[in-house]
Design an enzyme around this catalytic site. Sequence first.
Site, PDB file in Angstrom:
ATOM      1  N   GLU A 116       0.781  -1.177  -0.077  1.00 58.84           N
ATOM      2  CA  GLU A 116       0.017  -0.139  -0.289  1.00 58.84           C
ATOM      3  C   GLU A 116       0.940   1.232   0.054  1.00 58.84           C
ATOM      4  O   GLU A 116       0.475   2.358   0.353  1.00 58.84           O
ATOM      5  CB  GLU A 116      -0.809  -0.044   1.290  1.00 58.84           C
ATOM      6  CG  GLU A 116      -1.896  -1.302   1.415  1.00 58.84           C
ATOM      7  CD  GLU A 116      -2.719  -1.034   0.226  1.00 58.84           C
ATOM      8  OE1 GLU A 116      -2.759  -0.738  -0.648  1.00 58.84           O
ATOM      9  OE2 GLU A 116      -3.668  -2.239   0.224  1.00 58.84           O
ATOM     10  N   HIS A 139      -2.612   2.504   8.154  1.00 53.85           N
ATOM     11  CA  HIS A 139      -3.797   1.855   7.662  1.00 53.85           C
ATOM     12  C   HIS A 139      -3.985   0.665   8.484  1.00 53.85           C
ATOM     13  O   HIS A 139      -2.943  -0.135   9.160  1.00 53.85           O
ATOM     14  CB  HIS A 139      -3.612   1.402   6.169  1.00 53.85           C
ATOM     15  CG  HIS A 139      -4.403   0.302   5.701  1.00 53.85           C
ATOM     16  ND1 HIS A 139      -5.844   0.648   5.648  1.00 53.85           N
ATOM     17  CD2 HIS A 139      -4.278  -0.907   5.156  1.00 53.85           C
ATOM     18  CE1 HIS A 139      -6.441  -0.490   5.052  1.00 53.85           C
ATOM     19  NE2 HIS A 139      -5.345  -1.399   4.622  1.00 53.85           N
ATOM     20  N   HIS A 141      -7.437  -2.274   9.966  1.00 53.04           N
ATOM     21  CA  HIS A 141      -8.811  -3.264   9.353  1.00 53.04           C
ATOM     22  C   HIS A 141      -9.558  -3.341  10.913  1.00 53.04           C
ATOM     23  O   HIS A 141      -9.705  -4.519  11.330  1.00 53.04           O
ATOM     24  CB  HIS A 141      -8.494  -4.777   9.004  1.00 53.04           C
ATOM     25  CG  HIS A 141      -7.531  -4.719   7.721  1.00 53.04           C
ATOM     26  ND1 HIS A 141      -6.998  -5.724   7.315  1.00 53.04           N
ATOM     27  CD2 HIS A 141      -7.113  -3.667   6.967  1.00 53.04           C
ATOM     28  CE1 HIS A 141      -6.343  -5.587   6.205  1.00 53.04           C
ATOM     29  NE2 HIS A 141      -6.222  -4.428   5.860  1.00 53.04           N
ATOM     30  N   GLU A 169     -17.346  12.710  22.376  1.00 53.06           N
ATOM     31  CA  GLU A 169     -15.950  13.208  22.199  1.00 53.06           C
ATOM     32  C   GLU A 169     -15.745  13.118  20.413  1.00 53.06           C
ATOM     33  O   GLU A 169     -15.027  14.083  19.989  1.00 53.06           O
ATOM     34  CB  GLU A 169     -14.708  12.396  22.661  1.00 53.06           C
ATOM     35  CG  GLU A 169     -14.888  11.038  22.311  1.00 53.06           C
ATOM     36  CD  GLU A 169     -13.566  10.122  22.596  1.00 53.06           C
ATOM     37  OE1 GLU A 169     -14.093   8.891  22.835  1.00 53.06           O
ATOM     38  OE2 GLU A 169     -12.526  10.591  22.910  1.00 53.06           O
ATOM     39  N   HIS A 210     -12.935  -2.878   3.639  1.00 52.22           N
ATOM     40  CA  HIS A 210     -11.535  -3.255   3.992  1.00 52.22           C
ATOM     41  C   HIS A 210     -10.893  -2.607   4.976  1.00 52.22           C
ATOM     42  O   HIS A 210     -10.489  -3.408   5.740  1.00 52.22           O
ATOM     43  CB  HIS A 210     -10.750  -2.688   2.449  1.00 52.22           C
ATOM     44  CG  HIS A 210      -9.409  -3.006   2.574  1.00 52.22           C
ATOM     45  ND1 HIS A 210      -8.464  -3.301   1.441  1.00 52.22           N
ATOM     46  CD2 HIS A 210      -8.447  -2.883   3.516  1.00 52.22           C
ATOM     47  CE1 HIS A 210      -7.299  -3.493   1.664  1.00 52.22           C
ATOM     48  NE2 HIS A 210      -7.327  -3.263   2.950  1.00 52.22           N
TER      49      HIS A 210
END
Length: 271
Positions: A116, A139, A141, A169, A210
């Site tokens: 990525e 990144h 998941h 918040e 994803h």
Amino acid sequence: MKNVLNAPFVVEMRRCCANMYRLGWDERNGGNISYMLNEDEVGEYLDLDKVIREIPLGFDATALIGKIFIVTGTGKYFKNVDADPACNLGIIRIAPDGKTAELLWGYEDGGKFTSELPAHLMSHIARLGVDPENRVVMHSHPTHTLAMNYVHPLDEKKFTHTLWEMCTECIVVFPDGIGVLPWMLCGTNSIGEATAEKMKEFRLVVWGMHGIYGVGKSLDEAFGLIETVEKAAEIYMLTAHLPRINTIKDEEMVELAEFFGVNYRKDFLNL
Ligand code: 13P
Ligand code: ZN
């Protein structure tokens, strides 16, 4: 030369990956991090004239020539970063041609940076245009955020609004909201370009079905953004199937945003 394994940026990456793994956000090789480093600091630990290998980037990163990043390796498990950082992490510098990464340390089993990297480096370029202090692209998941993708419209305004309603918040932590991309093929320059486009406007971008991207000045900041979204998504998933009898109202969100002095997406409220 000091031992790079003790460098604060390596220690931070080890801790961060271990944390993310234990939270269940990064199964197997899921997730990746890139963290822009200060050249002088890296120079205390590594000979900056010694390039171990050159690795083609596969896209143009001219805007980042000479910049140094510590990046998780492709196919590497977050679970294993702490025990073996030299194999699971690498420190790369963008070469003068803007198309090559110079490996300065790591990926010791012959590996390379995350698949990525286009999304990471293109996002760094986009965020530096908005905030010159930005250093981290992360990144991951996270479970509830991902679960929410299957039962909630993938619409930026609706997705953001729902999460803002879940914890007091939220509007204070991510007043700029969340960008959302539809499902796209990952690991490509196209998803990188689409992510970077969203990053001009948002510090959080959901990749439909994803995962999520978060950015910030530090690992803590990027982590904290994703952590807050994930907490809110968890509350949503715990309550979405139950009758809702209370909620945080839009007027109350305005009160919060004004009290904490944050610049929020007014168009994401229904006033
Ligand atoms: P990498 O192992 O190449 O970092 O890929 C993991 C991932 O999350 C793909 O989106
Ligand atoms: Zn992923």
